[in-house]
Scaffold this motif. Structure first.
Motif, PDB file in Angstrom:
ATOM      1  N   ARG A  69      44.420 -83.029-105.821  1.00 34.32           N
ATOM      2  CA  ARG A  69      43.368 -82.279-106.506  1.00 34.32           C
ATOM      3  C   ARG A  69      43.948 -81.057-107.191  1.00 34.32           C
ATOM      4  O   ARG A  69      44.875 -80.433-106.674  1.00 34.32           O
ATOM      5  N   PHE A  70      43.373 -80.724-108.348  1.00 33.03           N
ATOM      6  CA  PHE A  70      43.757 -79.498-109.048  1.00 33.03           C
ATOM      7  C   PHE A  70      42.504 -78.775-109.503  1.00 33.03           C
ATOM      8  O   PHE A  70      41.602 -79.374-110.099  1.00 33.03           O
ATOM      9  N   MET A 135      38.393 -78.549-100.039  1.00 33.85           N
ATOM     10  CA  MET A 135      38.997 -79.859-100.282  1.00 33.85           C
ATOM     11  C   MET A 135      40.151 -80.107 -99.322  1.00 33.85           C
ATOM     12  O   MET A 135      40.323 -81.221 -98.799  1.00 33.85           O
ATOM     13  N   ALA A 136      40.965 -79.075 -99.084  1.00 38.72           N
ATOM     14  CA  ALA A 136      42.092 -79.222 -98.164  1.00 38.72           C
ATOM     15  C   ALA A 136      41.605 -79.479 -96.743  1.00 38.72           C
ATOM     16  O   ALA A 136      42.190 -80.302 -96.006  1.00 38.72           O
ATOM     17  N   MET A 137      40.541 -78.801 -96.341  1.00 35.13           N
ATOM     18  CA  MET A 137      39.961 -79.036 -95.017  1.00 35.13           C
ATOM     19  C   MET A 137      39.439 -80.460 -94.905  1.00 35.13           C
ATOM     20  O   MET A 137      39.634 -81.136 -93.886  1.00 35.13           O
ATOM     21  N   ALA A 138      38.772 -80.932 -95.968  1.00 36.43           N
ATOM     22  CA  ALA A 138      38.247 -82.298 -95.955  1.00 36.43           C
ATOM     23  C   ALA A 138      39.369 -83.312 -95.811  1.00 36.43           C
ATOM     24  O   ALA A 138      39.248 -84.303 -95.079  1.00 36.43           O
ATOM     25  N   ALA A 139      40.485 -83.077 -96.497  1.00 38.36           N
ATOM     26  CA  ALA A 139      41.615 -83.996 -96.411  1.00 38.36           C
ATOM     27  C   ALA A 139      42.120 -84.098 -94.978  1.00 38.36           C
ATOM     28  O   ALA A 139      42.427 -85.194 -94.481  1.00 38.36           O
ATOM     29  N   LYS A 140      42.203 -82.970 -94.294  1.00 35.68           N
ATOM     30  CA  LYS A 140      42.667 -82.990 -92.906  1.00 35.68           C
ATOM     31  C   LYS A 140      41.665 -83.714 -92.004  1.00 35.68           C
ATOM     32  O   LYS A 140      42.048 -84.509 -91.133  1.00 35.68           O
ATOM     33  N   GLN A 141      40.384 -83.462 -92.211  1.00 35.41           N
ATOM     34  CA  GLN A 141      39.377 -84.101 -91.376  1.00 35.41           C
ATOM     35  C   GLN A 141      39.310 -85.603 -91.600  1.00 35.41           C
ATOM     36  O   GLN A 141      39.028 -86.377 -90.683  1.00 35.41           O
ATOM     37  N   ASP A 145      46.337 -87.605 -97.076  1.00 38.05           N
ATOM     38  CA  ASP A 145      47.452 -86.690 -97.312  1.00 38.05           C
ATOM     39  C   ASP A 145      47.502 -86.137 -98.725  1.00 38.05           C
ATOM     40  O   ASP A 145      48.550 -85.674 -99.180  1.00 38.05           O
ATOM     41  N   PHE A 146      46.365 -86.159 -99.453  1.00 34.83           N
ATOM     42  CA  PHE A 146      46.417 -85.561-100.783  1.00 34.83           C
ATOM     43  C   PHE A 146      46.583 -84.044-100.663  1.00 34.83           C
ATOM     44  O   PHE A 146      46.195 -83.430 -99.675  1.00 34.83           O
ATOM     45  N   HIS A 147      47.187 -83.470-101.694  1.00 34.82           N
ATOM     46  CA  HIS A 147      47.449 -82.030-101.721  1.00 34.82           C
ATOM     47  C   HIS A 147      46.509 -81.379-102.721  1.00 34.82           C
ATOM     48  O   HIS A 147      46.204 -81.958-103.765  1.00 34.82           O
ATOM     49  N   THR A 148      46.040 -80.194-102.414  1.00 34.01           N
ATOM     50  CA  THR A 148      45.141 -79.467-103.301  1.00 34.01           C
ATOM     51  C   THR A 148      45.858 -78.254-103.877  1.00 34.01           C
ATOM     52  O   THR A 148      46.451 -77.463-103.147  1.00 34.01           O
ATOM     53  N   TRP A 149      45.785 -78.141-105.199  1.00 34.78           N
ATOM     54  CA  TRP A 149      46.416 -77.044-105.936  1.00 34.78           C
ATOM     55  C   TRP A 149      45.327 -76.246-106.646  1.00 34.78           C
ATOM     56  O   TRP A 149      44.400 -76.818-107.211  1.00 34.78           O
ATOM     57  N   VAL A 150      45.454 -74.925-106.612  1.00 34.80           N
ATOM     58  CA  VAL A 150      44.491 -74.048-107.283  1.00 34.80           C
ATOM     59  C   VAL A 150      45.254 -73.036-108.121  1.00 34.80           C
ATOM     60  O   VAL A 150      46.141 -72.356-107.611  1.00 34.80           O
ATOM     61  N   MET A 151      44.924 -72.950-109.414  1.00 35.52           N
ATOM     62  CA  MET A 151      45.535 -71.931-110.262  1.00 35.52           C
ATOM     63  C   MET A 151      44.562 -70.788-110.476  1.00 35.52           C
ATOM     64  O   MET A 151      43.411 -71.001-110.883  1.00 35.52           O
ATOM     65  N   LEU A 152      45.049 -69.567-110.206  1.00 38.40           N
ATOM     66  CA  LEU A 152      44.250 -68.366-110.378  1.00 38.40           C
ATOM     67  C   LEU A 152      44.948 -67.404-111.323  1.00 38.40           C
ATOM     68  O   LEU A 152      46.178 -67.414-111.436  1.00 38.40           O
ATOM     69  N   GLY A 153      44.165 -66.543-111.964  1.00 41.50           N
ATOM     70  CA  GLY A 153      44.737 -65.463-112.752  1.00 41.50           C
ATOM     71  C   GLY A 153      44.931 -64.225-111.904  1.00 41.50           C
ATOM     72  O   GLY A 153      44.270 -64.061-110.870  1.00 41.50           O
ATOM     73  N   ASP A 154      45.822 -63.325-112.336  1.00 42.38           N
ATOM     74  CA  ASP A 154      46.049 -62.130-111.532  1.00 42.38           C
ATOM     75  C   ASP A 154      44.855 -61.182-111.569  1.00 42.38           C
ATOM     76  O   ASP A 154      44.517 -60.551-110.578  1.00 42.38           O
ATOM     77  N   GLY A 155      44.158 -61.089-112.708  1.00 41.39           N
ATOM     78  CA  GLY A 155      42.946 -60.283-112.753  1.00 41.39           C
ATOM     79  C   GLY A 155      41.875 -60.833-111.832  1.00 41.39           C
ATOM     80  O   GLY A 155      41.106 -60.077-111.223  1.00 41.39           O
ATOM     81  N   GLU A 156      41.836 -62.155-111.718  1.00 40.40           N
ATOM     82  CA  GLU A 156      40.850 -62.814-110.851  1.00 40.40           C
ATOM     83  C   GLU A 156      41.036 -62.447-109.386  1.00 40.40           C
ATOM     84  O   GLU A 156      40.088 -62.509-108.589  1.00 40.40           O
ATOM     85  N   VAL A 180      48.526 -71.203-107.063  1.00 38.52           N
ATOM     86  CA  VAL A 180      49.491 -70.804-108.089  1.00 38.52           C
ATOM     87  C   VAL A 180      48.878 -69.629-108.834  1.00 38.52           C
ATOM     88  O   VAL A 180      47.811 -69.772-109.448  1.00 38.52           O
ATOM     89  N   ILE A 181      49.522 -68.468-108.750  1.00 36.56           N
ATOM     90  CA  ILE A 181      48.987 -67.281-109.403  1.00 36.56           C
ATOM     91  C   ILE A 181      49.713 -67.059-110.725  1.00 36.56           C
ATOM     92  O   ILE A 181      50.938 -66.914-110.763  1.00 36.56           O
ATOM     93  N   ASP A 182      48.958 -67.064-111.816  1.00 39.19           N
ATOM     94  CA  ASP A 182      49.507 -66.810-113.143  1.00 39.19           C
ATOM     95  C   ASP A 182      49.551 -65.296-113.345  1.00 39.19           C
ATOM     96  O   ASP A 182      48.584 -64.677-113.791  1.00 39.19           O
TER      97      ASP A 182
END
Length: 297
Positions: A69-70, A135-141, A145-156, A180-182
């Motif tokens: 997931r992204f 989503m990551a919690m759901a994967a464990k439950q 083994d899918f991985h979840t990635w989240v991109m955020l801005g530094d102002g955010e 991943v912090i931009d």
């Protein structure tokens, strides 16, 4: 359900794709006369690396339950994501011409009900990491083994909800979650310089703050990189995989340049958004090695 193998792409091809993606961003926004420039360009090398070197996804089956997931938490940078999704084959590149139009699948912010490849609607800043943690919690439950990635801005990162997610992700041992912090060091608005000055200081929103230390104290694995160095990005992704099983989520602090890749947009808050003129488009095309014919619509 078996996972699709992530693609592996060489540095030269990643550079070519990033240049094409940057061109699609600035040209599409010019044609639509709406959209953002600086953030999509600063994040482009990271997005290209994710979709062409890391994520286990299948554009032909975008709802595969086993896919990684992204989430683009900084959803105003949607045109950057759409450009990469088009290059990856989720929909035709030509469809970018419909960006931000009525009835288009490519709206100004990502909509998971409209756009193939979008795993979470976003745009209200600060919410993406919480969605990713869920989503990551759901994967464990579910024992997947899918991985979840989240991109955020530094102002955010100034949003309090982000830090609630940072705190709880470690408590739930979400080692299948990566933020991943931009870190492009510029935001559209910032703190006022003084009580008598309302011009706003648009300098680095985290100047003087040790984000590495902050995330470390919250119990996260921290990786700091140059967000425009494809080899460094690839190494960071390798380290993410190595840290699965640690019980800790991972954050990649990616130092970037806002508006990267086009000389007149680099490092200026004025190109947080903006509409390039035909002359500017011609200049951008030349810098990015792209072909520009005619004038912007």
């Amino acid at each position: 359900m078996s996972r699709t193998q992530a693609t592996k792409t060489g540095t030269a091809e990643l550079q070519r794709l990033a240049a094409a993606g940057r061109w699609h961003v600035i040209k599409t926004v010019a044609d639509a006369k709406a959209g953002h420039i600086g953030g999509p360009l600063s994040a482009m090398d990271l997005l290209v690396s994710l979709y062409f070197n890391e994520l286990s996804v299948d554009p032909g089956n975008p709802q595969d339950p086993a896919r990684d997931r992204f989430i683009l938490s900084k959803g105003h940078c949607a045109i950057g994501l759409y450009s990469v999704l088009a290059l990856r084959g989720y929909f035709p590149v030509e469809e970018l011409a419909t960006f931000d139009q009525g009835g288009s699948r490519l709206q100004g912010h990502p909509d998971m009900k409209l756009t193939p490849g979008v795993d979470s609607s976003s745009g209200s800043l600060g919410q993406g990491l919480s969605a990713g943690a869920g989503m990551a919690m759901a994967a464990k439950q579910l024992g997947t083994d899918f991985h979840t990635w989240v991109m955020l801005g530094d102002g955010e990162l100034e949003e309090g909800m982000v830090w609630e997610a940072v705190h709880t992700a470690r408590r739930f041992k979400l080692d299948n979650l990566t933020a991943v912090i931009d870190l492009n060091g510029l935001q559209q608005y910032g703190w006022p310089v003084s009580e008598d000055d309302d011009r706003f200081d648009r300098s680095n929103p985290w100047s003087g703050v040790d984000l590495n230390g902050v995330f470390t104290c919250f119990g996260w694995n921290v990786i700091s990189i140059d967000g425009h160095d494809f080899d460094a990005i690839r190494d960071a992704f390798d380290r993410v995989r190595e840290q699965r099983g640690s019980g800790k989520p991972t954050v990649i602090l990616a130092k970037t340049i806002k508006g990267k890749g086009v000389s007149f947009t680099e490092g200026t808050y004025k190109w947080h958004n903006g509409i390039a003129t035909p002359e500017q488009l011609a200049s951008a095309a030349a810098e990015l090695g792209q072909v520009f014919e005619g004038e912007a619509k």
